[in-house]
Motif scaffolding. Structure first.
Motif, PDB file in Angstrom:
ATOM      1  N   LEU A  32     -17.462 -15.424  -6.762  1.00  0.00           N
ATOM      2  CA  LEU A  32     -18.874 -15.150  -6.485  1.00  0.00           C
ATOM      3  C   LEU A  32     -19.288 -15.690  -5.121  1.00  0.00           C
ATOM      4  N   ARG A  33     -18.697 -16.815  -4.697  1.00  0.00           N
ATOM      5  CA  ARG A  33     -19.058 -17.407  -3.407  1.00  0.00           C
ATOM      6  C   ARG A  33     -18.330 -16.736  -2.256  1.00  0.00           C
ATOM      7  N   SER A  34     -17.265 -16.011  -2.566  1.00  0.00           N
ATOM      8  CA  SER A  34     -16.456 -15.416  -1.497  1.00  0.00           C
ATOM      9  C   SER A  34     -17.026 -14.055  -1.111  1.00  0.00           C
TER      10      SER A  34
ATOM     11  N   LEU B 233     -14.655 -10.312 -12.987  1.00  0.00           N
ATOM     12  CA  LEU B 233     -15.040 -11.664 -13.390  1.00  0.00           C
ATOM     13  C   LEU B 233     -14.735 -11.806 -14.877  1.00  0.00           C
ATOM     14  N   ILE B 234     -14.042 -12.891 -15.232  1.00  0.00           N
ATOM     15  CA  ILE B 234     -13.662 -13.067 -16.636  1.00  0.00           C
ATOM     16  C   ILE B 234     -14.872 -13.452 -17.492  1.00  0.00           C
ATOM     17  N   ASN B 235     -15.690 -14.349 -16.952  1.00  0.00           N
ATOM     18  CA  ASN B 235     -16.819 -14.879 -17.740  1.00  0.00           C
ATOM     19  C   ASN B 235     -18.122 -14.153 -17.427  1.00  0.00           C
ATOM     20  N   GLN B 236     -18.034 -12.843 -17.246  1.00  0.00           N
ATOM     21  CA  GLN B 236     -19.225 -12.126 -16.793  1.00  0.00           C
ATOM     22  C   GLN B 236     -20.325 -12.046 -17.846  1.00  0.00           C
ATOM     23  N   ASP B 237     -20.032 -12.507 -19.066  1.00  0.00           N
ATOM     24  CA  ASP B 237     -21.081 -12.536 -20.089  1.00  0.00           C
ATOM     25  C   ASP B 237     -22.063 -13.683 -19.851  1.00  0.00           C
ATOM     26  N   LEU B 238     -21.711 -14.619 -18.961  1.00  0.00           N
ATOM     27  CA  LEU B 238     -22.593 -15.774 -18.731  1.00  0.00           C
ATOM     28  C   LEU B 238     -23.656 -15.419 -17.692  1.00  0.00           C
TER      29      LEU B 238
ATOM     30  N   TRP C  89     -13.339 -20.040 -15.388  1.00  0.00           N
ATOM     31  CA  TRP C  89     -14.760 -20.150 -15.005  1.00  0.00           C
ATOM     32  C   TRP C  89     -14.873 -20.522 -13.518  1.00  0.00           C
ATOM     33  N   ILE C  90     -14.100 -21.542 -13.099  1.00  0.00           N
ATOM     34  CA  ILE C  90     -14.162 -21.961 -11.685  1.00  0.00           C
ATOM     35  C   ILE C  90     -13.697 -20.814 -10.774  1.00  0.00           C
ATOM     36  N   ARG C  91     -12.655 -20.095 -11.194  1.00  0.00           N
ATOM     37  CA  ARG C  91     -12.188 -18.952 -10.386  1.00  0.00           C
ATOM     38  C   ARG C  91     -13.300 -17.926 -10.224  1.00  0.00           C
TER      39      ARG C  91
ATOM     40  N   MET D 247     -14.751  -8.945 -25.792  1.00  0.00           N
ATOM     41  CA  MET D 247     -14.115  -8.610 -24.514  1.00  0.00           C
ATOM     42  C   MET D 247     -13.883  -9.867 -23.682  1.00  0.00           C
ATOM     43  N   THR D 248     -14.848 -10.811 -23.734  1.00  0.00           N
ATOM     44  CA  THR D 248     -14.692 -12.061 -22.993  1.00  0.00           C
ATOM     45  C   THR D 248     -13.505 -12.852 -23.521  1.00  0.00           C
ATOM     46  N   LEU D 249     -13.398 -12.932 -24.856  1.00  0.00           N
ATOM     47  CA  LEU D 249     -12.257 -13.645 -25.456  1.00  0.00           C
ATOM     48  C   LEU D 249     -10.942 -12.995 -25.028  1.00  0.00           C
ATOM     49  N   ALA D 250     -10.917 -11.658 -25.042  1.00  0.00           N
ATOM     50  CA  ALA D 250      -9.698 -10.937 -24.656  1.00  0.00           C
ATOM     51  C   ALA D 250      -9.325 -11.256 -23.211  1.00  0.00           C
TER      52      ALA D 250
END
Ligand code: ZN
Length: 332
Positions: A266-268, A276-281, A259-261, A189-192
């Motif tokens: 998260l800070r906003s 979140l795209i990288n929510q697996d991290l 990742w930066i987005r 899902m993350t790759l997608a």
């Protein structure tokens, strides 16, 4: 390989438009398949060429056994022409040669198909596009030109206006994930998500082990020890490894951008449900605390600069070294 319309995932609108045109005998002689990379534009062009030439099609399905289908299956139908760049872009000589060939009738096809992919990238010089315009305006009656182009890329309005545009769109992430061989569903899902719904991009990222590369880069960027002697050598090694990706190196920049987005979100004050795209991290929230929001905006600028430099064929290793140190500098 013989491609059938049935095997094309998604793209219901594109398939419907082509299906209607065929049924009503209102096929255009110049199409532009427009949409992001890797969502099935070239595959659809192959399927359309096979369908138009099959001796016994059933609706939108090819028979797979007639002489035309067999030739498409073996990849050597004499009336299917793929025009790809020789070097940096398509050369004017290639267009002139095409025009010479088009003066003769097809060898055996009912509809000869000329596929020119990625014209946002390959029509580098205006005179090449201008030469093609003549053919787009008046293609021979037994010939169809199919151009493909990225939505985000620059396509000349003169070309656009001469083609019937068929829109292609990203696929739902679940569908892209299902097409990957990854056993780990979360990673698929993350790759997608990183590939923005493009199966082609997701497969390439899977092949290149992008998720492991992402992990390694993020470990360096989230390093807390500014004076660690090994950090500098890690950056050099990572820059070297990134540069090895050659033409796919730009995809790494997309990955860093995503990742930066995520960190900015998260800070906003954005609702936590914001995608979140990288929510697996797992370490995403800690990483978000490492940069100020304004520093993160500068990080995005640095990534954009690196992208320009890669496009201009600057030394890739150097581009990544400068980028990684710039991202670390924004933190400290
Ligand atoms: Zn057939």
């Amino acid at each position: 390989m013989l491609t059938s319309f049935d095997s094309i995932k998604g793209q219901e609108k594109a398939k419907h438009l082509l299906d209607t045109a065929i049924r009503n005998d209102r096929i255009s002689h110049a199409y532009l398949f427009k949409g992001p990379a890797g969502v099935g534009k070239k595959m659809t062009a192959h399927a359309l060429a096979a369908l138009l030439n099959c001796h016994a099609p059933q609706g939108m399905t090819v028979c797979a056994s007639c002489p035309a289908c067999k030739k498409f299956n073996s990849g050597n139908h004499p009336d299917f022409h793929l025009i790809e760049p020789e070097g940096a872009g398509i050369k004017i000589g290639q267009i002139r040669e095409l025009q010479k060939n088009l003066a003769f009738p097809p060898f055996e096809a009912k509809t000869r198909v000329i596929l020119i992919p990625d014209i946002h990238d390959t029509m580098g010089r205006p005179e090449v596009a201008n030469a093609l315009l003549k053919t787009l305006e008046e293609p021979p009656a037994d010939t169809m030109l199919i151009l493909t182009g990225d939505e985000a890329g620059h396509i000349l309005p003169t070309i656009l206006s001469r083609c019937q545009v068929i829109p292609f769109t990203p696929l739902p992430l679940e569908d892209v994930a299902a097409l990957l061989t990854h056993e780990d569903r979360q990673r698929a899902m993350t790759l997608a998500a990183i590939a923005e719904g493009s199966p082609g991009r997701a497969r390439r990222q899977e092949e290149h082990g992008f998720l492991d590369t992402r992990q390694a880069i993020i470990e360096i960027l989230t390093s807390t020890d500014k004076n660690s002697p090994s950090l500098v050598s890690q950056v050099y090694a990572m820059a070297h490894q990134s540069a090895e990706l050659k033409d796919d190196a730009e995809e790494l920049l997309d990955l860093l951008t995503s990742w930066i987005r995520d960190l900015i979100i998260l800070r906003s004050d954005a609702p936590r449900s914001t995608h979140l795209i990288n929510q697996d991290l797992a370490n995403l929230p800690e990483a978000a605390e490492s940069w100020s929001t304004s520093a993160m905006m500068k990080c995005l600028d640095a990534i954009a600069t690196a992208r320009q430099q890669l496009k201009r064929n600057c030394n890739r290793t150097l581009v990544f070294e400068v980028l990684f140190f710039a991202l670390l500098d924004e933190k400290w």
